[in-house]
Motif scaffolding. Sequence first.
Motif, PDB file in Angstrom:
ATOM      1  N   HIS A   6      -7.151  15.631 -10.004  1.00  0.00           N
ATOM      2  CA  HIS A   6      -6.129  15.513 -11.126  1.00  0.00           C
ATOM      3  C   HIS A   6      -6.163  14.795 -11.703  1.00  0.00           C
ATOM      4  N   ALA A   7      -6.207  13.781 -13.082  1.00  0.00           N
ATOM      5  CA  ALA A   7      -5.898  12.056 -12.875  1.00  0.00           C
ATOM      6  C   ALA A   7      -4.540  12.367 -13.764  1.00  0.00           C
ATOM      7  N   ILE A   8      -3.202  11.675 -13.062  1.00  0.00           N
ATOM      8  CA  ILE A   8      -1.963  11.070 -13.786  1.00  0.00           C
ATOM      9  C   ILE A   8      -2.236  10.229 -14.145  1.00  0.00           C
ATOM     10  N   VAL A   9      -1.643   9.587 -15.676  1.00  0.00           N
ATOM     11  CA  VAL A   9      -1.647   8.497 -16.025  1.00  0.00           C
ATOM     12  C   VAL A   9      -0.642   8.162 -16.555  1.00  0.00           C
ATOM     13  N   VAL A  10       0.521   6.723 -16.087  1.00  0.00           N
ATOM     14  CA  VAL A  10       1.755   6.733 -16.468  1.00  0.00           C
ATOM     15  C   VAL A  10       1.289   5.155 -17.583  1.00  0.00           C
ATOM     16  N   GLY A  11       1.478   5.627 -18.781  1.00  0.00           N
ATOM     17  CA  GLY A  11       1.689   4.773 -19.692  1.00  0.00           C
ATOM     18  C   GLY A  11       2.651   4.949 -21.134  1.00  0.00           C
ATOM     19  N   ASN A  12       2.615   3.768 -21.259  1.00  0.00           N
ATOM     20  CA  ASN A  12       3.483   2.713 -22.266  1.00  0.00           C
ATOM     21  C   ASN A  12       3.101   1.624 -22.921  1.00  0.00           C
ATOM     22  N   GLY A  16       8.469  -3.087 -19.345  1.00  0.00           N
ATOM     23  CA  GLY A  16      10.160  -3.151 -18.526  1.00  0.00           C
ATOM     24  C   GLY A  16      10.527  -1.513 -18.900  1.00  0.00           C
ATOM     25  N   THR A  17      10.160  -0.603 -19.048  1.00  0.00           N
ATOM     26  CA  THR A  17      10.299   1.088 -18.886  1.00  0.00           C
ATOM     27  C   THR A  17      10.578   2.046 -17.741  1.00  0.00           C
ATOM     28  N   GLY A  18       9.988   0.852 -16.870  1.00  0.00           N
ATOM     29  CA  GLY A  18       9.484   1.198 -15.024  1.00  0.00           C
ATOM     30  C   GLY A  18       8.288   2.607 -14.663  1.00  0.00           C
ATOM     31  N   LYS A  19       7.442   1.150 -15.428  1.00  0.00           N
ATOM     32  CA  LYS A  19       6.158   2.246 -14.598  1.00  0.00           C
ATOM     33  C   LYS A  19       5.717   2.883 -14.103  1.00  0.00           C
ATOM     34  N   SER A  20       5.364   0.923 -13.382  1.00  0.00           N
ATOM     35  CA  SER A  20       5.145   1.314 -12.088  1.00  0.00           C
ATOM     36  C   SER A  20       6.307   1.371 -10.960  1.00  0.00           C
ATOM     37  N   THR A  21       7.299   1.711 -11.282  1.00  0.00           N
ATOM     38  CA  THR A  21       8.201   2.553 -10.908  1.00  0.00           C
ATOM     39  C   THR A  21       8.365   3.716 -10.427  1.00  0.00           C
ATOM     40  N   THR A  22       7.979   4.600 -11.041  1.00  0.00           N
ATOM     41  CA  THR A  22       7.811   5.727 -11.637  1.00  0.00           C
ATOM     42  C   THR A  22       6.899   5.844 -11.158  1.00  0.00           C
ATOM     43  N   ALA A  23       5.173   5.700 -11.472  1.00  0.00           N
ATOM     44  CA  ALA A  23       4.075   5.812 -10.956  1.00  0.00           C
ATOM     45  C   ALA A  23       4.462   5.652  -8.996  1.00  0.00           C
ATOM     46  N   ASP A  33       4.008  14.693   1.011  1.00  0.00           N
ATOM     47  CA  ASP A  33       3.571  16.258   0.613  1.00  0.00           C
ATOM     48  C   ASP A  33       1.883  16.685   1.154  1.00  0.00           C
ATOM     49  N   GLY A  34       1.609  15.598   1.817  1.00  0.00           N
ATOM     50  CA  GLY A  34       0.342  15.786   2.668  1.00  0.00           C
ATOM     51  C   GLY A  34      -0.793  15.827   2.021  1.00  0.00           C
ATOM     52  N   ARG A  35      -0.675  15.172  -0.043  1.00  0.00           N
ATOM     53  CA  ARG A  35      -2.426  15.566  -0.726  1.00  0.00           C
ATOM     54  C   ARG A  35      -2.563  13.750  -0.273  1.00  0.00           C
ATOM     55  N   ARG A  36      -3.623  14.078  -1.009  1.00  0.00           N
ATOM     56  CA  ARG A  36      -5.131  13.171  -0.595  1.00  0.00           C
ATOM     57  C   ARG A  36      -4.854  12.156  -2.444  1.00  0.00           C
ATOM     58  N   VAL A  37      -4.099  11.439  -2.273  1.00  0.00           N
ATOM     59  CA  VAL A  37      -3.928  10.723  -3.793  1.00  0.00           C
ATOM     60  C   VAL A  37      -4.441   9.129  -3.451  1.00  0.00           C
ATOM     61  N   GLY A  38      -5.285   8.734  -4.608  1.00  0.00           N
ATOM     62  CA  GLY A  38      -6.111   7.617  -5.149  1.00  0.00           C
ATOM     63  C   GLY A  38      -4.388   7.070  -6.032  1.00  0.00           C
ATOM     64  N   ALA A  39      -4.175   5.563  -5.703  1.00  0.00           N
ATOM     65  CA  ALA A  39      -3.600   4.697  -6.903  1.00  0.00           C
ATOM     66  C   ALA A  39      -4.225   3.919  -7.691  1.00  0.00           C
ATOM     67  N   ILE A  40      -4.750   3.643  -8.537  1.00  0.00           N
ATOM     68  CA  ILE A  40      -5.191   2.943  -9.491  1.00  0.00           C
ATOM     69  C   ILE A  40      -4.193   1.604 -10.276  1.00  0.00           C
ATOM     70  N   ASP A  41      -4.059  -0.283  -9.967  1.00  0.00           N
ATOM     71  CA  ASP A  41      -3.246  -0.777 -10.909  1.00  0.00           C
ATOM     72  C   ASP A  41      -4.160  -1.086 -11.611  1.00  0.00           C
ATOM     73  N   VAL A 103      -3.860   8.769  -9.764  1.00  0.00           N
ATOM     74  CA  VAL A 103      -2.938   8.338  -9.969  1.00  0.00           C
ATOM     75  C   VAL A 103      -3.623   6.643 -10.875  1.00  0.00           C
ATOM     76  N   MET A 104      -3.292   6.429 -12.178  1.00  0.00           N
ATOM     77  CA  MET A 104      -3.539   4.802 -13.074  1.00  0.00           C
ATOM     78  C   MET A 104      -2.057   4.351 -13.789  1.00  0.00           C
ATOM     79  N   ASP A 105      -1.788   2.911 -13.339  1.00  0.00           N
ATOM     80  CA  ASP A 105      -0.567   2.496 -13.599  1.00  0.00           C
ATOM     81  C   ASP A 105      -0.962   1.611 -15.408  1.00  0.00           C
ATOM     82  N   CYS A 106      -1.082   1.380 -16.278  1.00  0.00           N
ATOM     83  CA  CYS A 106      -1.303   1.114 -16.811  1.00  0.00           C
ATOM     84  C   CYS A 106      -0.900  -0.027 -16.993  1.00  0.00           C
ATOM     85  N   PRO A 107      -0.763  -0.832 -18.058  1.00  0.00           N
ATOM     86  CA  PRO A 107      -0.159  -2.293 -18.740  1.00  0.00           C
ATOM     87  C   PRO A 107       0.883  -1.749 -20.205  1.00  0.00           C
TER      88      PRO A 107
END
Length: 270
Positions: A6-12, A16-23, A33-41, A103-107
Motif C-alpha cells: 500500500h503506497a502512502i505518499v506525503v506530498g505538498n 515547512g508544513t511538517g511533511k518529513s515529521t509526519t512521514a 505495529d509489526g508491519r513491513r514498511v519501506g521508506a523512500i526519501d 511511504v514516500m516523502d516528496c519535496p
Amino acid sequence: MSQSAHAIVVGNEKGGTGKSTTAMHIIVSLVRDGRRVGAIDLDARQGTLSRYFSNRARTAVRRGVRLPMPEIAAVQPTDNPDADTRKLMAILENFAPRLEFVVMDCPGHDNPLSRLAHNFADTLITPMNDSFVDLDNLADVDPETFEVLKPSRYAETVWEERKRRMLRDRGSVDWIVIRNRLSQLDARNKRRVGDVLEKLKDRIGFRVAPGLSERVIYRELFLDGLTLLDVMDDDSGVEVSMSHIAARQELRDLMDALHLPAPETRSEAS
C-alpha cells in the motif's frame, strides 16, 4: 510495477508544513505495529527523512537499544529525469512485492519524481499549516468573502495524477489533507480555514484529518531520530511529560483517520 504494498505518499508543493515529521511518525507507527514498511526519501537533496533515520540508527548504537526501522531508500534528483524515474521504479519494484507499506516523502516543489510518486499513491497525505498562506496551495480564496475561486496548481496536479492512475490500473487515491500546527490562539482564523476546507473538500476530492500540533518536542526528537512512540519506552532516556502524552494521542488520532489496511484485509494486488 507489480504492486502489493500500500503506497502512502506525503506530498505538498510548499515547504515547512511538517511533511518529513509526519512521514517519520507514520512510518515508525507502522513498524512498531509489526508491519513491513519501506521508506523512500524523494527529497534527498534536503534529506530530512534520511537524516532522521541516520540519527535514529546512531541513537540505537549509542544507547544500546533496539529501535524498529523500515527498509530505507532515497532518490536524489539529477539533471536526467528519465534516469531518476528508472531509479525510483527499481526501488518500488524491489519494495512492493515484499512489503505491506511503502511511504514516500516528496519535496516541497513540483518535479517529475514527485509526480510519479503521486501517480502510485493509494493514500495521499498533504500536511498544511493551519493558515491561509498554506491553504493557498490548495485553492485561490476571495480575501473578503472567503469563497473558493478555483483550485490551485497543486490541486490540479493531484487531479491529473489521479486520472492517470485510473487509466493505468483503475486504482483510486484516498487524498487526506491534515491540519498541522493547529494553534489555540487565533480561533477565528482557525475557524475560517476550517470553513474553507469544508467547502473545498468535496469540490476537489479530499478528506480532512487532524494533524500534529506545534510542539517543541517534535524538533527535539529529530536529533535522536526518535518519535513520540519511542519516548514512551522505559529505556528511551526521555522524561515523559503531559505534552508527550497529549502529542501521542494526536498521533493515534491521525493514524486512525488514515484508515490504512489492516494485515488481514490488505489487498495482494491493485
